[in-house]
Motif scaffolding. Structure first.
Motif, PDB file in Angstrom:
ATOM      1  N   ASP A 177    -100.120 -53.420   9.844  1.00 52.01           N
ATOM      2  CA  ASP A 177     -99.550 -53.949  11.073  1.00 52.01           C
ATOM      3  C   ASP A 177     -98.803 -55.227  10.693  1.00 52.01           C
ATOM      4  O   ASP A 177     -99.414 -56.145  10.147  1.00 52.01           O
ATOM      5  CB  ASP A 177    -100.684 -54.259  12.054  1.00 52.01           C
ATOM      6  N   PRO A 178     -97.488 -55.289  10.949  1.00 51.88           N
ATOM      7  CA  PRO A 178     -96.752 -56.496  10.563  1.00 51.88           C
ATOM      8  C   PRO A 178     -97.315 -57.766  11.197  1.00 51.88           C
ATOM      9  O   PRO A 178     -97.217 -58.847  10.626  1.00 51.88           O
ATOM     10  CB  PRO A 178     -95.320 -56.221  11.009  1.00 51.88           C
ATOM     11  N   ARG A 203    -100.656 -48.453   5.334  1.00 55.36           N
ATOM     12  CA  ARG A 203    -100.018 -48.655   6.645  1.00 55.36           C
ATOM     13  C   ARG A 203    -100.578 -49.964   7.184  1.00 55.36           C
ATOM     14  O   ARG A 203    -101.763 -50.056   7.461  1.00 55.36           O
ATOM     15  CB  ARG A 203    -100.326 -47.505   7.583  1.00 55.36           C
ATOM     16  N   VAL A 254     -93.703 -53.851   5.376  1.00 49.41           N
ATOM     17  CA  VAL A 254     -94.391 -52.668   5.914  1.00 49.41           C
ATOM     18  C   VAL A 254     -93.866 -51.410   5.216  1.00 49.41           C
ATOM     19  O   VAL A 254     -94.644 -50.570   4.747  1.00 49.41           O
ATOM     20  CB  VAL A 254     -94.212 -52.570   7.439  1.00 49.41           C
ATOM     21  N   ARG A 255     -92.561 -51.285   5.103  1.00 39.17           N
ATOM     22  CA  ARG A 255     -91.951 -50.103   4.473  1.00 39.17           C
ATOM     23  C   ARG A 255     -92.338 -50.005   2.999  1.00 39.17           C
ATOM     24  O   ARG A 255     -92.768 -48.947   2.520  1.00 39.17           O
ATOM     25  CB  ARG A 255     -90.425 -50.159   4.621  1.00 39.17           C
ATOM     26  N   GLU A 259     -83.187 -55.019   7.983  1.00 39.50           N
ATOM     27  CA  GLU A 259     -84.621 -55.275   8.137  1.00 39.50           C
ATOM     28  C   GLU A 259     -84.948 -56.762   8.192  1.00 39.50           C
ATOM     29  O   GLU A 259     -84.282 -57.585   7.568  1.00 39.50           O
ATOM     30  CB  GLU A 259     -85.397 -54.722   6.925  1.00 39.50           C
ATOM     31  N   THR A 260     -86.027 -57.062   8.893  1.00 36.98           N
ATOM     32  CA  THR A 260     -86.633 -58.386   8.772  1.00 36.98           C
ATOM     33  C   THR A 260     -87.524 -58.338   7.525  1.00 36.98           C
ATOM     34  O   THR A 260     -87.892 -57.249   7.064  1.00 36.98           O
ATOM     35  CB  THR A 260     -87.505 -58.727   9.993  1.00 36.98           C
ATOM     36  N   ALA A 314     -90.690 -58.882   7.340  1.00 36.25           N
ATOM     37  CA  ALA A 314     -91.938 -58.191   7.688  1.00 36.25           C
ATOM     38  C   ALA A 314     -91.732 -56.675   7.743  1.00 36.25           C
ATOM     39  O   ALA A 314     -92.596 -55.907   7.304  1.00 36.25           O
ATOM     40  CB  ALA A 314     -92.490 -58.712   9.012  1.00 36.25           C
ATOM     41  N   GLN A 315     -90.590 -56.226   8.261  1.00 30.81           N
ATOM     42  CA  GLN A 315     -90.309 -54.788   8.305  1.00 30.81           C
ATOM     43  C   GLN A 315     -90.183 -54.224   6.892  1.00 30.81           C
ATOM     44  O   GLN A 315     -90.678 -53.134   6.600  1.00 30.81           O
ATOM     45  CB  GLN A 315     -89.022 -54.514   9.094  1.00 30.81           C
ATOM     46  N   ALA A 316     -89.524 -54.974   6.010  1.00 30.43           N
ATOM     47  CA  ALA A 316     -89.380 -54.532   4.618  1.00 30.43           C
ATOM     48  C   ALA A 316     -90.747 -54.432   3.958  1.00 30.43           C
ATOM     49  O   ALA A 316     -91.028 -53.486   3.209  1.00 30.43           O
ATOM     50  CB  ALA A 316     -88.482 -55.495   3.848  1.00 30.43           C
TER      51      ALA A 316
END
Length: 137
Positions: free
Chosen positions: A60-61, A58, A48-49, A41-42, A44-46
């Motif tokens: 938006d990154p 929820r 969001v998760r 993960e990046t 930002a992805q982490a």
């Protein structure tokens, strides 16, 4: 040399300018929502998760603004240090504590803190939060 824990954390701010602090089950210290960054993960992805898993949010990154990297002793893992990628996330959505989150509190900028704080939150995040909200728009 301490073990390093890489995390993504949110300076989550609501429509009233308050920031959210969370306390994980079985722990005492309040901290920013977020968590460990998986190898694939990046940051930002982490983020969001983790916000979805912990709070049902929820996001938006692209709407998460990177504020920098900060390090401090880990609150819940003795001998470890957290290296946090901190993001500002503005939301008006309700939060629903889930997963390992036992308690949440909303903190106003000038409100005295009467709970135990994680070192990262106490030393870096809350001073930055107060600075960000007192800056002219």
């Amino acid at each position: 040399m301490p073990d390093i824990i890489r995390i993504a954390a949110a300076l989550l701010i609501d429509g009233q300018g308050r920031t959210l602090l969370v306390r994980k089950r079985g722990t005492q210290a309040f901290m920013q929502p977020g968590g460990k960054i998986d190898a694939t993960e990046t940051p930002a992805q982490a983020l969001v998760r983790e916000l979805h898993e912990e709070l049902g949010l929820r996001i938006d990154p692209a709407g998460a603004r990177h504020l920098g990297q900060f390090s401090a002793p880990a609150a819940n893992e003795p001998g470890c240090e957290v290296h946090a990628e901190l993001f500002r996330v503005d939301t008006c959505d309700a939060v629903n504590p889930a997963a390992e989150i036992e308690e949440v509190i909303w903190l106003e900028p000038g409100q005295p803190v009467v709970v135990q704080l994680a070192p990262l939150t106490r030393d870096w995040v809350l001073p930055l939060y107060r600075k960000v909200l007192s800056a002219p728009r």
